[in-house]
Design a protein around this motif. Sequence first.
Motif, short mmCIF file in Angstrom:
data_model
loop_
_atom_site.label_atom_id
_atom_site.label_comp_id
_atom_site.label_asym_id
_atom_site.label_seq_id
_atom_site.Cartn_x
_atom_site.Cartn_y
_atom_site.Cartn_z
N UNK A 18 63.23 -7.03 135.17
CA UNK A 18 62.06 -7.89 134.96
C UNK A 18 61.10 -7.26 133.93
N UNK A 19 61.04 -5.94 133.93
CA UNK A 19 60.20 -5.24 132.94
C UNK A 19 60.90 -5.23 131.58
N UNK A 20 62.20 -4.91 131.57
CA UNK A 20 62.95 -4.82 130.32
C UNK A 20 63.00 -6.16 129.58
N UNK A 21 63.05 -7.26 130.31
CA UNK A 21 63.12 -8.58 129.67
C UNK A 21 61.92 -8.83 128.77
N UNK A 22 60.78 -8.26 129.10
CA UNK A 22 59.59 -8.39 128.26
C UNK A 22 59.80 -7.74 126.90
N UNK A 24 62.85 -7.63 125.47
CA UNK A 24 63.96 -8.31 124.81
C UNK A 24 65.35 -7.78 125.13
N UNK A 25 65.50 -7.05 126.22
CA UNK A 25 66.83 -6.58 126.61
C UNK A 25 66.91 -6.50 128.12
N UNK A 26 68.12 -6.30 128.64
CA UNK A 26 68.33 -6.12 130.07
C UNK A 26 69.06 -4.80 130.30
N UNK A 27 69.10 -4.38 131.54
CA UNK A 27 69.69 -3.10 131.91
C UNK A 27 71.10 -2.91 131.34
N UNK A 28 71.89 -3.96 131.41
CA UNK A 28 73.29 -3.84 131.00
C UNK A 28 73.47 -3.80 129.48
N UNK A 29 72.40 -4.01 128.72
CA UNK A 29 72.45 -3.86 127.26
C UNK A 29 72.32 -2.40 126.84
N UNK A 30 71.91 -1.54 127.76
CA UNK A 30 71.60 -0.16 127.40
C UNK A 30 72.81 0.65 126.92
N UNK A 31 73.99 0.30 127.37
CA UNK A 31 75.18 1.04 126.94
C UNK A 31 75.34 0.98 125.42
N UNK A 63 51.39 -2.82 125.78
CA UNK A 63 50.60 -4.02 125.50
C UNK A 63 51.30 -4.98 124.55
N UNK A 64 52.01 -4.43 123.57
CA UNK A 64 52.70 -5.28 122.58
C UNK A 64 54.14 -5.60 122.99
N UNK A 65 54.64 -4.92 124.01
CA UNK A 65 56.04 -5.06 124.44
C UNK A 65 57.01 -4.80 123.29
N UNK A 66 56.65 -3.84 122.46
CA UNK A 66 57.54 -3.40 121.40
C UNK A 66 57.24 -1.93 121.11
N UNK A 87 66.34 2.02 120.08
CA UNK A 87 65.08 1.47 120.58
C UNK A 87 65.13 1.13 122.06
N UNK A 88 66.11 0.34 122.47
CA UNK A 88 66.19 -0.10 123.86
C UNK A 88 66.34 1.08 124.81
N UNK A 89 67.14 2.05 124.43
CA UNK A 89 67.35 3.24 125.25
C UNK A 89 66.05 4.03 125.40
#
Length: 120
Positions: A18-22, A24-31, A63-66, A87-89
Amino acid sequence: MSEVKPVSAQEEIEAANTVFEKYGFVFYDLAASSPKSDKTRRSCAVAVGTLLHSPVLFASMQSAHSLPVKALAQQCGVSARTITRHRDYIVAAALLIDGDYPILCTYLQTMRKEAEQCVR
């Protein structure tokens, strides 16, 4: 006396998602954005450590979610290209270490130790 139900890894993943979606990614995208080499992993640890120890950068990210790539690169000395590529990692590691995710953080112990050593 009420019993506290232990939180499962799945529940932590769902909460983290729910936090990661803000961002632009989800847990399973981290690989896909996880560093493969030791050198890159250390560079990501430096970026995470800098992010966690810089309230201004961390607050800006939240605050910017980026991820403030340019400012982070200047402050930690890691190339903007490496930060962008992972970035996502970097975002996920910083949020997990800073948040209340005890099970997921066990997988980041090495990252946390490297990040602490790099910032000192």
